[in-house]
Write an enzyme that holds these catalytic residues in place. Sequence first.
Site, PDB file in Angstrom:
ATOM      1  N   ARG A 135      28.637  26.723  77.539  1.00 46.37           N
ATOM      2  CA  ARG A 135      27.360  25.834  77.983  1.00 46.37           C
ATOM      3  C   ARG A 135      27.545  25.572  79.597  1.00 46.37           C
ATOM      4  O   ARG A 135      28.532  25.054  80.045  1.00 46.37           O
ATOM      5  CB  ARG A 135      27.493  24.538  77.252  1.00 46.37           C
ATOM      6  N   LYS A 138      30.900  20.309  72.998  1.00 48.22           N
ATOM      7  CA  LYS A 138      29.744  19.705  72.018  1.00 48.22           C
ATOM      8  C   LYS A 138      29.945  19.570  70.689  1.00 48.22           C
ATOM      9  O   LYS A 138      29.594  18.597  70.215  1.00 48.22           O
ATOM     10  CB  LYS A 138      28.543  20.622  72.072  1.00 48.22           C
ATOM     11  N   HIS A 179      21.469  28.349  79.910  1.00 47.33           N
ATOM     12  CA  HIS A 179      21.693  28.550  78.405  1.00 47.33           C
ATOM     13  C   HIS A 179      21.375  30.020  78.100  1.00 47.33           C
ATOM     14  O   HIS A 179      21.878  30.527  76.983  1.00 47.33           O
ATOM     15  CB  HIS A 179      21.009  27.733  77.653  1.00 47.33           C
ATOM     16  N   ARG A 228      23.882  32.851  77.189  1.00 47.42           N
ATOM     17  CA  ARG A 228      24.578  32.631  76.000  1.00 47.42           C
ATOM     18  C   ARG A 228      23.713  33.486  74.789  1.00 47.42           C
ATOM     19  O   ARG A 228      24.261  34.407  74.112  1.00 47.42           O
ATOM     20  CB  ARG A 228      24.597  31.062  75.426  1.00 47.42           C
ATOM     21  N   HIS A 240      30.023  27.927  68.172  1.00 38.19           N
ATOM     22  CA  HIS A 240      28.728  27.175  67.499  1.00 38.19           C
ATOM     23  C   HIS A 240      29.269  26.645  66.089  1.00 38.19           C
ATOM     24  O   HIS A 240      28.675  25.666  65.647  1.00 38.19           O
ATOM     25  CB  HIS A 240      28.016  28.509  67.084  1.00 38.19           C
ATOM     26  N   TYR A 284      43.356  24.943  64.254  1.00 40.87           N
ATOM     27  CA  TYR A 284      43.628  26.100  64.101  1.00 40.87           C
ATOM     28  C   TYR A 284      42.389  26.929  64.349  1.00 40.87           C
ATOM     29  O   TYR A 284      42.717  28.055  65.193  1.00 40.87           O
ATOM     30  CB  TYR A 284      43.723  26.356  62.514  1.00 40.87           C
TER      31      TYR A 284
END
Length: 402
Positions: free
Chosen positions: A243, A270, A332, A335, A358, A368
């Site tokens: 981002r 985010k 953006h 992406r 996401h 993890y």
Amino acid sequence: MALTDTVIRNTKPTAKPIKLTDSGGLVLLVQPNAARWWRLRYRFAGKEKMLSLGTYPNVSLKDARLLRDQAKSQLAKNIDPSLARQEAKLTKTMAFTNSFEAVARQWWTDWRGTKSPSYAECLLRRLEVDIFPVIGSRPVTEITAPLLLMAIKKIEARGALDIAKRAFQTCGQVMRYAIAHGLAERNPAAEVRPSDVLKPAKKTNYARLNAKELPELLRKIDAYDGQPLTRLAMQLMALTFVRTGELIGAQWSEFEMDAKVWRIPAERMKMRTPHIVPLSKQSIAVLEQIYKFSGGKTLLFPSERGYGKPMSNNTILYALYRMGYHSRMTGHGFRGIASTILHEQGYPHDHIELQLAHQERNAVSASYNHALYLKQRTEMMQAWADYLTAMKASEESSNGNS
């Protein structure tokens, strides 16, 4: 004889206090400094007591008599007016201490510890602007769903749907904090959902090119004649498809060049969980160029204005405008292009989504999941960089033959 306003006004102060008596124990003490204090003499539980009723003329003779009658009514119910006043004052003080604003600030102080300073300050500012003026003075025990929704709907009314939703969620966190600390018994935010009261926000589709237009874009980026760090920022964004905020806020301490990974801390993500970006050979080469221009200081992309801040969010967007991509491409957009092409090339959806960061992960699994499929993602990121290199080479070759 009952007092009159004329008698009060005509009584001049003397060297000693003067006591003017009204009916029912009400007296006015005229002090040597001309101050006039209302007092009520009464008996409770066999003891004589005195209750202050304010000063004249702030409290008129009529108002003083009303206060006297109220006190007499309390005495008739076996209530000590002085004690009742102290309890009311304490209740008011407690209500202020446990007001939504006070509790929200306590929550914010505890909550901000794991958040970035800029994010924490932004959230507090939203509360100060949108929530506190509406329900901040209310005790948390009196916050109801209608009151909460009234504050949220005011935000929605100005078209800030996303902020309205976030404010609603923040209020819910504050009320949960109040319950956890014994300051409230129920959370009105849990009784409704934002979707029950807020209009659905239109999904934003960021402008981006299609795969066929990508080679020309990459060539224009390489030839960009603006600030070198802006060109390098666009090159690194194309290779890593992070981002914009994650890119421009990058710090050299996040990069492990020997291990060829970029570890973005949770507070800059985010989803508020750490993220690993495998670095391709091409990304390493770009980083080496960036190092020459930024001097290896804290930030990779420092603002030209200095002050220890990163470049603006709009720097990359305006560079794309200069190259002729106004309303056609955004930061953006890299992406979206990467996601589309990688899916078309057959890479597993889970691997792509993890690399795009996401997935929203809980605190238990975050440590993890951010490293999940790292080997496969490393191979995918190198293949992606090789793909971009091949596309540019193909475009340059076709241009040379034309």
